[in-house]
Design a protein around this motif. Structure first.
Motif, PDB file in Angstrom:
ATOM      1  N   GLU A   1      -4.841   5.278  11.590  1.00  0.00           N
ATOM      2  CA  GLU A   1      -5.858   4.606  12.375  1.00  0.00           C
ATOM      3  C   GLU A   1      -6.445   3.416  11.615  1.00  0.00           C
ATOM      4  O   GLU A   1      -6.687   2.339  12.201  1.00  0.00           O
ATOM      5  CB  GLU A   1      -6.963   5.595  12.750  1.00  0.00           C
ATOM      6  CG  GLU A   1      -7.981   5.054  13.731  1.00  0.00           C
ATOM      7  CD  GLU A   1      -8.996   6.095  14.167  1.00  0.00           C
ATOM      8  OE1 GLU A   1     -10.081   5.700  14.627  1.00  0.00           O
ATOM      9  OE2 GLU A   1      -8.706   7.304  14.033  1.00  0.00           O
ATOM     10  N   ALA A   2      -6.675   3.593  10.321  1.00  0.00           N
ATOM     11  CA  ALA A   2      -7.214   2.500   9.518  1.00  0.00           C
ATOM     12  C   ALA A   2      -6.223   1.353   9.418  1.00  0.00           C
ATOM     13  O   ALA A   2      -6.597   0.168   9.495  1.00  0.00           O
ATOM     14  CB  ALA A   2      -7.582   3.006   8.125  1.00  0.00           C
ATOM     15  N   LEU A   3      -4.934   1.661   9.230  1.00  0.00           N
ATOM     16  CA  LEU A   3      -3.919   0.616   9.134  1.00  0.00           C
ATOM     17  C   LEU A   3      -3.795  -0.170  10.433  1.00  0.00           C
ATOM     18  O   LEU A   3      -3.411  -1.352  10.422  1.00  0.00           O
ATOM     19  CB  LEU A   3      -2.568   1.228   8.752  1.00  0.00           C
ATOM     20  CG  LEU A   3      -2.469   1.836   7.345  1.00  0.00           C
ATOM     21  CD1 LEU A   3      -1.118   2.508   7.152  1.00  0.00           C
ATOM     22  CD2 LEU A   3      -2.707   0.788   6.262  1.00  0.00           C
ATOM     23  N   ALA A   4      -4.119   0.478  11.560  1.00  0.00           N
ATOM     24  CA  ALA A   4      -4.032  -0.177  12.862  1.00  0.00           C
ATOM     25  C   ALA A   4      -5.323  -0.884  13.256  1.00  0.00           C
ATOM     26  O   ALA A   4      -5.415  -1.442  14.363  1.00  0.00           O
ATOM     27  CB  ALA A   4      -3.662   0.861  13.928  1.00  0.00           C
TER      28      ALA A   4
ATOM     29  N   ILE B   1       0.862  -1.188   0.000  1.00  0.00           N
ATOM     30  CA  ILE B   1       0.000   0.000   0.000  1.00  0.00           C
ATOM     31  C   ILE B   1       0.894   1.233   0.000  1.00  0.00           C
ATOM     32  O   ILE B   1       1.823   1.335   0.808  1.00  0.00           O
ATOM     33  CB  ILE B   1      -0.904   0.018   1.245  1.00  0.00           C
ATOM     34  CG1 ILE B   1      -1.771  -1.241   1.295  1.00  0.00           C
ATOM     35  CG2 ILE B   1      -1.763   1.273   1.280  1.00  0.00           C
ATOM     36  CD1 ILE B   1      -2.449  -1.455   2.635  1.00  0.00           C
ATOM     37  N   VAL B   2       0.608   2.184  -0.889  1.00  0.00           N
ATOM     38  CA  VAL B   2       1.439   3.383  -1.010  1.00  0.00           C
ATOM     39  C   VAL B   2       0.586   4.630  -0.832  1.00  0.00           C
ATOM     40  O   VAL B   2      -0.528   4.729  -1.369  1.00  0.00           O
ATOM     41  CB  VAL B   2       2.155   3.413  -2.378  1.00  0.00           C
ATOM     42  CG1 VAL B   2       2.714   4.793  -2.676  1.00  0.00           C
ATOM     43  CG2 VAL B   2       3.268   2.376  -2.404  1.00  0.00           C
ATOM     44  N   PHE B   3       1.113   5.579  -0.069  1.00  0.00           N
ATOM     45  CA  PHE B   3       0.554   6.926   0.057  1.00  0.00           C
ATOM     46  C   PHE B   3       1.595   7.902  -0.457  1.00  0.00           C
ATOM     47  O   PHE B   3       2.783   7.809  -0.112  1.00  0.00           O
ATOM     48  CB  PHE B   3       0.229   7.224   1.532  1.00  0.00           C
ATOM     49  CG  PHE B   3      -0.047   8.681   1.826  1.00  0.00           C
ATOM     50  CD1 PHE B   3      -1.341   9.177   1.802  1.00  0.00           C
ATOM     51  CD2 PHE B   3       1.001   9.559   2.116  1.00  0.00           C
ATOM     52  CE1 PHE B   3      -1.592  10.516   2.074  1.00  0.00           C
ATOM     53  CE2 PHE B   3       0.760  10.899   2.383  1.00  0.00           C
ATOM     54  CZ  PHE B   3      -0.536  11.378   2.356  1.00  0.00           C
TER      55      PHE B   3
ATOM     56  N   ALA C   1     -12.239  -0.558   3.104  1.00  0.00           N
ATOM     57  CA  ALA C   1     -11.837  -0.515   1.694  1.00  0.00           C
ATOM     58  C   ALA C   1     -10.452  -1.117   1.505  1.00  0.00           C
ATOM     59  O   ALA C   1     -10.230  -1.923   0.577  1.00  0.00           O
ATOM     60  CB  ALA C   1     -11.856   0.930   1.194  1.00  0.00           C
ATOM     61  N   LEU C   2      -9.517  -0.760   2.354  1.00  0.00           N
ATOM     62  CA  LEU C   2      -8.159  -1.299   2.235  1.00  0.00           C
ATOM     63  C   LEU C   2      -8.148  -2.805   2.493  1.00  0.00           C
ATOM     64  O   LEU C   2      -7.493  -3.569   1.773  1.00  0.00           O
ATOM     65  CB  LEU C   2      -7.223  -0.583   3.206  1.00  0.00           C
ATOM     66  CG  LEU C   2      -6.909   0.885   2.892  1.00  0.00           C
ATOM     67  CD1 LEU C   2      -6.103   1.510   4.025  1.00  0.00           C
ATOM     68  CD2 LEU C   2      -6.151   1.012   1.569  1.00  0.00           C
ATOM     69  N   ALA C   3      -8.871  -3.236   3.522  1.00  0.00           N
ATOM     70  CA  ALA C   3      -8.897  -4.666   3.842  1.00  0.00           C
ATOM     71  C   ALA C   3      -9.506  -5.476   2.709  1.00  0.00           C
ATOM     72  O   ALA C   3      -9.011  -6.575   2.377  1.00  0.00           O
ATOM     73  CB  ALA C   3      -9.672  -4.890   5.139  1.00  0.00           C
TER      74      ALA C   3
END
Length: 369
Positions: free
Chosen positions: A202-205, A185-187, A316-318
């Protein structure tokens, strides 16, 4: 668009920080300068210096104003393209625009701000008058989307002098994307609240993401050390890298290694990072802000999630991390959209037609009107 007084042969681009330190605007201008097949001569002038300073920045601006006036004396064939955003950028362009009008130099404004109407509304009346004069004096005003077009029209700029021109990035070329065992995943962007970085961490955690295998790179300037501390506090140090601001070659290499591009911004014009994701055929997760919803279709070209919503971002990421087929489908549609509408060649042809004031503006391959 107003008719040309004389044939334009060269364009000066005025960017705070120049192409090397000008953020997304500088990178866009750099792409134009490096594009092959241009019919005009393009150069860049730095209006601020690599960073804001009490001594160096006014000196840079003074040199730009002197150069603008000197160009007017030497030739009537130079167009001055003032790349403008809110805050200090507007102050600098007010001075440059004033110098252009006093000397009779020709100038174009290119608006890149993420919410210029809000910036304008906070200013005192005398600044609002000056801003309206600045925009009315431009031969053409380029904007990123319909919202900005409406903002500039409210300043009294005639509709035929306002052109919507989306951003662009060079084509990295189509490639076969290997199925990574650990999705990347890239930002890309300034690390800060406007880009949604606190919500991204927060979403990544989140529990959804904790149960999956992935890695992430958050590349950009800002308070990098503070965000490294946040990453550590969430126990994500082994999964999330923060390399700081990356140059163009490093950005391209990073996107080449990526599977998902995420940009959960609260405000944008039209994000260069999103275009990088489309160009590289990544599965893009972003927000319906600025001009994004004018072009991007949810669940076709990308996933659009509400700004400031960590649970929605985590879901969404998951979903993408867990579903390689969905990642591939979104990436293919993203790449197709880029090829159809955001190529550098079409961008430069349209830009130079607008800069030169020709009546034979090419068919808008960017569909920006």
């Amino acid at each position: 668009m107003s008719a040309s007084i004389s044939r334009v042969t060269s364009v000066r681009h005025y960017v705070a920080g120049g192409r090397e330190h000008g953020g997304g605007i500088g990178r866009l201008v750099g792409y134009v300068l490096d594009a092959p097949g241009k019919s005009l001569r393009h150069t860049v002038r730095d209006t601020r210096g690599p960073r804001l300073s009490l001594l160096g920045s006014p000196l840079c601006l003074a040199k730009c104003m002197a150069g603008l006036c000197t160009d007017r004396i030497r030739s009537v064939h130079t167009l001055h393209q003032l790349h403008v955003a809110g805050r200090g950028s507007t102050a600098r362009k007010l001075l440059l625009g004033g110098a252009a009008r006093l000397s009779g130099a020709r100038y174009m404004l290119h608006l890149h701000d993420y919410d210029y109407a809000a910036d304008y509304s906070r200013r005192p009346d005398w600044q609002k008058r000056a801003i309206r004069t600045l925009f009315r004096g431009a031969e053409t005003v380029l904007v990123l989307g319909h919202r900005d077009r409406d903002t500039i029209a409210a300043f009294g700029v005639p509709a035929d002098r306002i052109e919507v021109l989306r951003n662009c990035v060079p084509d990295p070329g189509a490639r076969l994307r290997p199925a990574h065992e650990t999705p990347h995943i890239v930002f890309l962007g300034q690390l800060g609240p406007r880009k949604g970085v606190p919500e991204l961490i927060e979403a990544l955690a989140s529990p959804e993401m904790a149960a999956l295998s992935w890695r992430a790179t958050l590349a950009g300037g800002g308070d990098v050390e503070s965000y490294r501390d946040r990453i550590a506090a969430h126990g994500l140090t082994d999964r999330v890298a923060l390399p700081g601001w990356l140059g163009e070659p490093e950005t391209r290499a990073l996107c080449t290694s990526a599977d998902i591009l995420v940009l959960p911004s609260h405000a944008e014009g039209f994000a260069m990072a999103v275009l990088e994701g489309l160009a590289h055929g990544l599965a893009v997760v972003t927000t319906p802000v600025g001009a994004h919803p004018e072009i991007l279709e949810h669940d076709r070209h990308c996933l659009l999630i509400p700004p400031g919503d960590p649970p929605a971002l985590a879901r969404a990421l998951a979903d993408l991390v867990a579903d390689p087929a969905r990642r591939a489908a979104l990436g293919a549609e993203a790449r197709k959209l880029f090829v159809e509408q955001f190529g550098i060649d079409g961008y430069v042809r349209r830009l130079e037609a607008l800069q030169s004031g020709t009546d034979d503006v090419p068919v808008n391959v960017l569909r920006s009107a």
